[in-house]
Design a protein around this motif. Sequence first.
Motif, PDB file in Angstrom:
ATOM      1  N   LYS A  52      49.184  30.098  41.082  1.00 28.15           N
ATOM      2  CA  LYS A  52      48.382  30.592  42.201  1.00 28.15           C
ATOM      3  C   LYS A  52      46.900  30.685  41.857  1.00 28.15           C
ATOM      4  CE  LYS A  52      51.881  32.206  44.881  1.00 28.15           C
ATOM      5  NZ  LYS A  52      52.054  32.226  46.279  1.00 28.15           N
ATOM      6  N   LYS A  53      46.594  31.348  40.720  1.00 22.75           N
ATOM      7  CA  LYS A  53      45.206  31.667  40.437  1.00 22.75           C
ATOM      8  C   LYS A  53      45.072  32.124  38.994  1.00 22.75           C
ATOM      9  CE  LYS A  53      41.743  34.827  42.352  1.00 22.75           C
ATOM     10  NZ  LYS A  53      40.776  33.918  42.876  1.00 22.75           N
ATOM     11  N   ALA A  54      43.871  31.994  38.454  1.00 23.75           N
ATOM     12  CA  ALA A  54      43.554  32.527  37.130  1.00 23.75           C
ATOM     13  C   ALA A  54      42.338  33.429  37.275  1.00 23.75           C
ATOM     14  CB  ALA A  54      43.273  31.396  36.144  1.00 23.75           C
ATOM     15  N   VAL A  55      42.402  34.592  36.634  1.00 20.16           N
ATOM     16  CA  VAL A  55      41.314  35.569  36.710  1.00 20.16           C
ATOM     17  C   VAL A  55      40.886  35.893  35.280  1.00 20.16           C
ATOM     18  CG1 VAL A  55      40.690  37.874  37.499  1.00 20.16           C
ATOM     19  CG2 VAL A  55      42.287  36.525  38.833  1.00 20.16           C
ATOM     20  N   GLU A  56      39.565  35.977  35.087  1.00 19.47           N
ATOM     21  CA  GLU A  56      39.032  36.185  33.742  1.00 19.47           C
ATOM     22  C   GLU A  56      38.070  37.365  33.723  1.00 19.47           C
ATOM     23  OE1 GLU A  56      36.733  33.429  30.458  1.00 19.47           O
ATOM     24  OE2 GLU A  56      36.559  32.911  32.563  1.00 19.47           O
ATOM     25  N   ALA A  57      38.195  38.188  32.703  1.00 18.04           N
ATOM     26  CA  ALA A  57      37.231  39.262  32.453  1.00 18.04           C
ATOM     27  C   ALA A  57      37.269  39.562  30.959  1.00 18.04           C
ATOM     28  CB  ALA A  57      37.572  40.507  33.260  1.00 18.04           C
ATOM     29  N   GLY A  58      36.113  39.714  30.361  1.00 20.38           N
ATOM     30  CA  GLY A  58      36.065  39.989  28.928  1.00 20.38           C
ATOM     31  C   GLY A  58      36.741  38.883  28.144  1.00 20.38           C
ATOM     32  N   ASP A  59      37.630  39.267  27.234  1.00 17.91           N
ATOM     33  CA  ASP A  59      38.335  38.266  26.425  1.00 17.91           C
ATOM     34  C   ASP A  59      39.775  38.078  26.900  1.00 17.91           C
ATOM     35  OD1 ASP A  59      39.339  40.700  25.602  1.00 17.91           O
ATOM     36  OD2 ASP A  59      39.599  40.071  23.520  1.00 17.91           O
ATOM     37  N   LEU A  60      40.030  38.350  28.191  1.00 10.86           N
ATOM     38  CA  LEU A  60      41.383  38.269  28.738  1.00 10.86           C
ATOM     39  C   LEU A  60      41.410  37.384  29.976  1.00 10.86           C
ATOM     40  CD1 LEU A  60      44.317  39.454  28.591  1.00 10.86           C
ATOM     41  CD2 LEU A  60      43.528  41.244  30.125  1.00 10.86           C
ATOM     42  N   ILE A  61      42.383  36.487  30.023  1.00 14.36           N
ATOM     43  CA  ILE A  61      42.621  35.658  31.203  1.00 14.36           C
ATOM     44  C   ILE A  61      44.009  35.996  31.728  1.00 14.36           C
ATOM     45  CG2 ILE A  61      42.969  33.309  32.059  1.00 14.36           C
ATOM     46  CD1 ILE A  61      40.926  32.373  29.990  1.00 14.36           C
ATOM     47  N   VAL A  62      44.092  36.284  33.030  1.00 16.73           N
ATOM     48  CA  VAL A  62      45.371  36.577  33.663  1.00 16.73           C
ATOM     49  C   VAL A  62      45.725  35.404  34.560  1.00 16.73           C
ATOM     50  CG1 VAL A  62      46.612  38.130  35.219  1.00 16.73           C
ATOM     51  CG2 VAL A  62      44.998  39.060  33.572  1.00 16.73           C
ATOM     52  N   ILE A  63      46.909  34.859  34.350  1.00 17.07           N
ATOM     53  CA  ILE A  63      47.389  33.729  35.140  1.00 17.07           C
ATOM     54  C   ILE A  63      48.458  34.248  36.105  1.00 17.07           C
ATOM     55  CG2 ILE A  63      48.614  31.529  35.030  1.00 17.07           C
ATOM     56  CD1 ILE A  63      47.290  31.125  32.266  1.00 17.07           C
ATOM     57  N   GLU A 149      40.184  46.979  34.858  1.00 17.84           N
ATOM     58  CA  GLU A 149      39.710  47.343  36.200  1.00 17.84           C
ATOM     59  C   GLU A 149      39.109  46.132  36.908  1.00 17.84           C
ATOM     60  OE1 GLU A 149      36.925  50.491  35.428  1.00 17.84           O
ATOM     61  OE2 GLU A 149      38.500  51.996  35.194  1.00 17.84           O
ATOM     62  N   LYS A 150      38.297  45.346  36.180  1.00 12.67           N
ATOM     63  CA  LYS A 150      37.678  44.146  36.767  1.00 12.67           C
ATOM     64  C   LYS A 150      38.742  43.158  37.218  1.00 12.67           C
ATOM     65  CE  LYS A 150      33.306  44.008  34.260  1.00 12.67           C
ATOM     66  NZ  LYS A 150      32.564  43.355  33.183  1.00 12.67           N
ATOM     67  N   ILE A 151      39.744  42.946  36.367  1.00  8.48           N
ATOM     68  CA  ILE A 151      40.790  41.979  36.689  1.00  8.48           C
ATOM     69  C   ILE A 151      41.596  42.428  37.907  1.00  8.48           C
ATOM     70  CG2 ILE A 151      43.003  41.050  35.858  1.00  8.48           C
ATOM     71  CD1 ILE A 151      41.637  40.640  33.158  1.00  8.48           C
ATOM     72  N   ILE A 152      42.018  43.678  37.917  1.00  7.17           N
ATOM     73  CA  ILE A 152      42.800  44.175  39.058  1.00  7.17           C
ATOM     74  C   ILE A 152      41.969  44.101  40.335  1.00  7.17           C
ATOM     75  CG2 ILE A 152      43.927  46.208  40.053  1.00  7.17           C
ATOM     76  CD1 ILE A 152      44.742  46.963  37.131  1.00  7.17           C
ATOM     77  N   SER A 153      40.705  44.474  40.261  1.00  7.38           N
ATOM     78  CA  SER A 153      39.825  44.418  41.437  1.00  7.38           C
ATOM     79  C   SER A 153      39.687  42.990  41.961  1.00  7.38           C
ATOM     80  CB  SER A 153      38.442  44.980  41.109  1.00  7.38           C
ATOM     81  OG  SER A 153      38.541  46.348  40.772  1.00  7.38           O
ATOM     82  N   GLN A 154      39.556  42.023  41.053  1.00  7.68           N
ATOM     83  CA  GLN A 154      39.447  40.621  41.472  1.00  7.68           C
ATOM     84  C   GLN A 154      40.732  40.143  42.137  1.00  7.68           C
ATOM     85  OE1 GLN A 154      37.968  37.760  38.534  1.00  7.68           O
ATOM     86  NE2 GLN A 154      36.897  39.450  37.513  1.00  7.68           N
ATOM     87  N   ILE A 155      41.877  40.565  41.617  1.00  6.78           N
ATOM     88  CA  ILE A 155      43.151  40.100  42.161  1.00  6.78           C
ATOM     89  C   ILE A 155      43.415  40.692  43.541  1.00  6.78           C
ATOM     90  CG2 ILE A 155      45.663  40.147  41.846  1.00  6.78           C
ATOM     91  CD1 ILE A 155      45.129  40.026  38.797  1.00  6.78           C
ATOM     92  N   ILE A 156      43.216  42.004  43.702  1.00 10.02           N
ATOM     93  CA  ILE A 156      43.561  42.648  44.979  1.00 10.02           C
ATOM     94  C   ILE A 156      42.421  42.625  45.989  1.00 10.02           C
ATOM     95  CG2 ILE A 156      45.322  44.130  43.958  1.00 10.02           C
ATOM     96  CD1 ILE A 156      43.351  46.439  44.015  1.00 10.02           C
ATOM     97  N   GLY A 157      41.207  42.314  45.519  1.00 12.27           N
ATOM     98  CA  GLY A 157      40.077  42.243  46.436  1.00 12.27           C
ATOM     99  C   GLY A 157      39.529  43.599  46.841  1.00 12.27           C
ATOM    100  N   LYS A 158      39.931  44.652  46.139  1.00 13.52           N
ATOM    101  CA  LYS A 158      39.413  45.998  46.385  1.00 13.52           C
ATOM    102  C   LYS A 158      39.106  46.644  45.043  1.00 13.52           C
ATOM    103  CE  LYS A 158      41.675  46.953  50.741  1.00 13.52           C
ATOM    104  NZ  LYS A 158      42.670  47.684  51.445  1.00 13.52           N
ATOM    105  N   GLU A 159      38.274  47.664  45.080  1.00 13.34           N
ATOM    106  CA  GLU A 159      37.907  48.370  43.862  1.00 13.34           C
ATOM    107  C   GLU A 159      39.123  49.064  43.252  1.00 13.34           C
ATOM    108  OE1 GLU A 159      34.672  51.731  42.394  1.00 13.34           O
ATOM    109  OE2 GLU A 159      34.845  51.263  44.509  1.00 13.34           O
ATOM    110  N   ALA A 160      39.218  49.030  41.934  1.00 15.50           N
ATOM    111  CA  ALA A 160      40.311  49.713  41.224  1.00 15.50           C
ATOM    112  C   ALA A 160      39.732  50.412  39.996  1.00 15.50           C
ATOM    113  CB  ALA A 160      41.382  48.728  40.804  1.00 15.50           C
TER     114      ALA A 160
END
Length: 165
Positions: A52-63, A149-160
């Motif tokens: 679906k998507k890849a999200v990156e923040a700091g030294d972590l990538i979430v697929i 927090e950055k990764i979760i916020s990017q995935i859900i589209g709202k502040e976390a």
Amino acid sequence: MKAPICEVCLKTDDILCPGDEKKLQDGVISELDVKVARFLYKLLGDADVEFKKAVEAGDLIVIIVGEGQVALVIGKGGKNVKLLMRELGKRVRIIEDTKDVKKLATDLLIPARLFGVNIVYKPDGGQYYKILVPRTDKQRLPASPEVLEKIISQIIGKEAKIALA
């Protein structure tokens, strides 16, 4: 394999078709999405997997992959994750796509435990998600609370925000 780019673009390494190039220019997909999709295609071929998507923040990538496909993407003994980490040069977590913020947070924060997820309403009318983690599990978080927090916020589209309780 289903991906945010077409099958022809998955198989080529250097260029994108006009349709996928437009998606990239418009911000529908990112360079990271293209890179991860192509590498997953090399690893998994025509397996029944939806990236679906890849999200990156700091030294972590979430697929983010389709429901129930995490084990297939991780591979036997974590082989595919190790190859992904070597290719991308960062730590990699693979989670399944969900609209449930609690499940998303649980999957992302493992091995740390989760007390719960609350919606906090701000005085100005806005809102954010407050993710409660036991203070004793701070060392077990897969990354710093700020990165998560950055990764979760990017995935859900709202502040976390992650709160240690």
